[in-house]
Motif scaffolding. Structure first.
Motif, PDB file in Angstrom:
ATOM      1  N   GLN A  33       0.524  -2.783  -9.381  1.00 35.85           N
ATOM      2  CA  GLN A  33       0.657  -3.165  -7.978  1.00 35.85           C
ATOM      3  C   GLN A  33       0.530  -1.926  -7.100  1.00 35.85           C
ATOM      4  OE1 GLN A  33       1.055  -6.410  -6.949  1.00 35.85           O
ATOM      5  NE2 GLN A  33       0.887  -6.986  -9.111  1.00 35.85           N
ATOM      6  N   ASP A  56       3.798   1.406  -1.629  1.00 33.30           N
ATOM      7  CA  ASP A  56       3.891   1.311  -0.173  1.00 33.30           C
ATOM      8  C   ASP A  56       2.842   2.191   0.491  1.00 33.30           C
ATOM      9  OD1 ASP A  56       6.033  -0.354  -0.450  1.00 33.30           O
ATOM     10  OD2 ASP A  56       7.506   0.995   0.456  1.00 33.30           O
ATOM     11  N   VAL A  76       3.885   5.001   6.941  1.00 33.83           N
ATOM     12  CA  VAL A  76       4.295   4.367   8.195  1.00 33.83           C
ATOM     13  C   VAL A  76       3.183   4.509   9.236  1.00 33.83           C
ATOM     14  CG1 VAL A  76       6.001   4.372  10.051  1.00 33.83           C
ATOM     15  CG2 VAL A  76       6.711   4.813   7.683  1.00 33.83           C
ATOM     16  N   THR A 130      -2.376  -2.516   6.375  1.00 35.37           N
ATOM     17  CA  THR A 130      -1.134  -3.259   6.612  1.00 35.37           C
ATOM     18  C   THR A 130      -1.331  -4.756   6.806  1.00 35.37           C
ATOM     19  OG1 THR A 130      -1.258  -2.887   9.001  1.00 35.37           O
ATOM     20  CG2 THR A 130      -0.071  -1.242   7.686  1.00 35.37           C
ATOM     21  N   PRO A 179      -2.630  -9.355   3.472  1.00 36.72           N
ATOM     22  CA  PRO A 179      -1.434  -9.654   2.665  1.00 36.72           C
ATOM     23  C   PRO A 179      -1.626  -9.469   1.162  1.00 36.72           C
ATOM     24  CG  PRO A 179      -1.724 -11.313   4.368  1.00 36.72           C
ATOM     25  CD  PRO A 179      -2.957 -10.468   4.401  1.00 36.72           C
ATOM     26  N   PHE A 190      -1.090  -5.799   0.353  1.00 31.07           N
ATOM     27  CA  PHE A 190       0.003  -5.082   1.017  1.00 31.07           C
ATOM     28  C   PHE A 190       1.319  -5.383   0.315  1.00 31.07           C
ATOM     29  CE2 PHE A 190       3.259  -5.006   4.496  1.00 31.07           C
ATOM     30  CZ  PHE A 190       3.224  -3.639   4.739  1.00 31.07           C
ATOM     31  N   THR A 191       1.986  -4.330  -0.190  1.00 29.80           N
ATOM     32  CA  THR A 191       3.283  -4.506  -0.828  1.00 29.80           C
ATOM     33  C   THR A 191       4.426  -3.982   0.017  1.00 29.80           C
ATOM     34  OG1 THR A 191       2.996  -2.417  -2.025  1.00 29.80           O
ATOM     35  CG2 THR A 191       2.302  -4.430  -3.144  1.00 29.80           C
ATOM     36  N   GLY A 192       4.139  -3.139   0.995  1.00 31.47           N
ATOM     37  CA  GLY A 192       5.187  -2.604   1.847  1.00 31.47           C
ATOM     38  C   GLY A 192       4.723  -1.355   2.563  1.00 31.47           C
ATOM     39  N   MET A 193       5.536  -0.908   3.517  1.00 33.18           N
ATOM     40  CA  MET A 193       5.244   0.285   4.301  1.00 33.18           C
ATOM     41  C   MET A 193       6.525   1.099   4.421  1.00 33.18           C
ATOM     42  SD  MET A 193       3.570   0.537   8.130  1.00 33.18           S
ATOM     43  CE  MET A 193       4.829  -0.473   8.927  1.00 33.18           C
ATOM     44  N   SER A 194       6.452   2.384   4.101  1.00 31.69           N
ATOM     45  CA  SER A 194       7.619   3.240   4.187  1.00 31.69           C
ATOM     46  C   SER A 194       7.177   4.693   4.172  1.00 31.69           C
ATOM     47  CB  SER A 194       8.576   2.973   3.010  1.00 31.69           C
ATOM     48  OG  SER A 194       8.021   3.456   1.797  1.00 31.69           O
ATOM     49  N   CYS A 221       5.540   7.005   0.305  1.00 29.50           N
ATOM     50  CA  CYS A 221       4.189   6.428   0.221  1.00 29.50           C
ATOM     51  C   CYS A 221       3.178   7.312  -0.484  1.00 29.50           C
ATOM     52  CB  CYS A 221       3.682   6.134   1.639  1.00 29.50           C
ATOM     53  SG  CYS A 221       3.538   7.614   2.692  1.00 29.50           S
ATOM     54  N   ASN A 224      -4.896   1.242  -0.321  1.00 28.88           N
ATOM     55  CA  ASN A 224      -4.908  -0.156  -0.764  1.00 28.88           C
ATOM     56  C   ASN A 224      -5.942  -1.009  -0.055  1.00 28.88           C
ATOM     57  OD1 ASN A 224      -3.603   0.042   1.743  1.00 28.88           O
ATOM     58  ND2 ASN A 224      -2.450  -1.834   1.390  1.00 28.88           N
TER      59      ASN A 224
END
Length: 560
Positions: free
Chosen positions: A98, A101, A104, A118, A121, A124-128, A131, A164
């Motif tokens: 997978q 992230d 940001v 971002t 979907p 996209f697994t997340g944003m932080s 990364c 990604n």
């Protein structure tokens, strides 16, 4: 094209750089169908210096994909804004199926195309801030196959993007015999910010090019680990577009990147960004940071800024690539002119209609506004500008209004190639003139900014990236478009393999020495080969602009 509220900041940032889901690739006679369930590649866990990772079959038979592998420690807490640190090790087998992230950044779901990092979907697994991870597509069956390695640096005006993005998935390039890598680098004020306390805190005594530091850390990780994925650690090629191309050019010139890669491909971006000018300096940027932080938060200390949540930090403006004194130690125009850049092969160029996305900005151009803006565009070179871009009617003025954006960038890319060739390296120069199909309900941007990307990745079925949203429906499976994608991606792979894009069945790509001053390697479905580039009048204009704005202030002398 009408820019939405979400689109406009990125569009303006692109203009100012002078400072949907995962879709299976279409099968064709020369491209295998997507693998349904199995791969013949590296399905056993692969050992990296940090631990074992388990990948998964890719979308093309024989390709294995490893996602979300950390190449540096999370830049959080006291490590916010620090240059990247070594990644931690782990025990057991890490799931690498997978994406990690993304960094940001501002989403843009209402824009067309949306933010590909971002707003898709499926990817996209997340944003932080945690990364700093990379992704690998490999056709290798065993370690040590010594395949060329291609590493993508995304564009996005230094403000958005991620490894990604569906358009940059590497299955089809990997199937041509390379290990394909994407990575995340910090963007916006997380990746491009100077602060005097940070400069004092860093052992190297510099701050401001965190994103370049991220890229260099990824290259060093690949040098140490990519052989286990079948790659050759001594044959790493960077490629990127727009801000990613500017970073590639910056890394070619950066003393701090020496020895971390062997070749670079820059698509529509150089060390001066998308225009002609001096690079910002760290001392000036440190002052701007303090002023901006005081205005935004009423606090300026590094400790206080590190306590802010990411959403607050995002209110600051990223400063872009700068002369920081460590990674980039001098204005790169001077470095390249004096032959002090890294001795690597380059393949560089731009698109014929780079500025087409700016046509909807502001009121329509008229002959009056075109003539009245000459001094603002060209200063005391206004007469040269009028000679290069003559107009006698409103229609002619409107037609040429976006050309200076395109041509400034084109001139900069030729300068890049010429100076690298002068330094004794292989240098190849292109001009992408192909106009892809656009959906009827969308503006036709021609060979616009980002238009070449689907062809480079041989990935016409993937969602597009901003701003040149060409048609997936009209391109995927279209024999003419697929043939051009196969041609261009093969040029890129050949260059990564040997430093020369030429190969069997391809139109001959002349060396830079074989191109006249008004010629380029034209990339077009109607016929690729040596062809006309900028006019002599335009070349004279941009040469004098560069001499005035860059060469004279830096004391550069170049042969005519």
């Amino acid at each position: 094209m009408r820019a939405t509220a979400a689109a406009l900041p990125l569009a303006l940032a692109l203009s100012a750089c002078a400072t949907a889901g995962s879709v299976e690739p279409a099968a064709s006679a020369d491209r295998p169908a997507a693998a349904a369930t199995a791969s013949t590649g590296l399905l056993a866990p692969v050992r990296t210096q940090q631990g074992l990772v388990q990948g998964a079959p890719g979308k093309v038979q024989g390709v294995t994909v490893f996602k979300g592998i950390p190449f540096a420690a999370p830049p959080v807490g006291e490590l916010r804004w620090r240059l990247p640190q070594q990644p931690a090790s782990w025990t057991g087998v890490r799931d690498a199926t997978q994406y990690g992230d993304v960094c940001v950044q501002p989403p843009a779901p209402e824009r067309f195309p949306p933010n590909s990092a971002t707003d898709i979907p499926e990817n996209f697994t997340g944003m932080s801030e945690d990364c700093l991870n990379l992704n690998i597509w490999t056709p290798a069956k065993v370690a040590g196959e010594k395949l060329p390695v291609m590493v993508w640096l995304y564009g996005g005006a230094y403000n958005e993007g991620g490894g990604n993005a569906p358009f940059s998935e590497g299955d089809n390039l990997a199937a041509k015999g390379v290990v394909m890598v994407t990575l995340n680098y910090r963007v916006g004020p997380f990746g491009f910010l100077s602060h005097p306390e940070l400069t004092a805190e860093e052992p190297v005594g510099a701050s401001g090019n965190q994103a370049l530091g991220d890229a260099i850390a990824a290259f060093k990780w690949l040098k140490a680990n990519v052989a286990q994925f079948g790659g050759d650690p001594d044959n790493i090629t960077l490629f990127g577009e727009s801000a990613g191309a500017a970073m590639n050019a910056g890394l070619v010139g950066a003393a701090g990147a020496a020895g971390t890669f062997e070749r670079a491909i820059a698509q529509s971006g150089g060390w001066m960004g998308l225009g002609i000018g001096l690079m910002p300096k760290r001392d000036d940027m440190e002052k701007r940071t303090l002023e901006a932080a005081e205005k935004a938060f009423g606090k300026t200390s590094l400790a206080e800024l590190r306590q802010l949540p990411p959403s607050e930090v995002a209110k600051l403006r990223g400063q872009g690539m700068i002369v920081d004194g460590h990674i980039i130690r001098d204005d790169l125009s001077k470095v390249f002119a004096e032959g002090r850049q890294n001795k690597v092969d380059v393949l560089v160029g731009s698109n014929a209609d780079e500025g087409s996305f700016t046509r909807s900005f502001g009121p329509p151009t008229t002959l009056e506004t075109w003539n009245n803006g000459a001094a603002q565009r060209w200063g005391d070179l206004a007469e040269l500008g009028r000679a290069a871009y003559p107009a006698s009617t409103d229609a002619e003025a409107a037609a040429i209004a976006s050309m200076p954006f395109s041509d400034t960038l084109a001139w900069h890319m030729r300068l890049f190639a010429d100076l690298q060739a002068k330094a004794g390296e292989n240098a190849w120069f292109y001009f992408f003139t192909h106009e892809p199909p656009f959906d009827p309900e969308r503006p036709d941007l021609g060979a616009g900014h980002t238009a070449e990307i689907p062809y480079v990745f041989d990935n016409l079925a993937a969602p597009r990236t901003y701003p040149a949203g060409s048609s997936v429906k009209l391109m995927a499976g279209n024999a003419r478009e697929e043939a051009l994608a196969d041609q261009i991606s093969q040029y890129w792979v050949n260059f990564a393999r040997t430093g020369n894009p030429n190969g069997s069945g391809l139109a001959t790509w002349p060396t830079i020495a074989e191109l006249g001053p008004s010629e380029a390697m034209i990339l077009d479905a109607d016929g690729s080969g040596k062809g006309p580039w900028l006019s002599a009048e335009k070349i004279a204009l941009y040469r004098q602009m560069w001499e005035q704005r860059v060469a004279k202030p830096l004391g550069i002398q170049l042969a005519k």
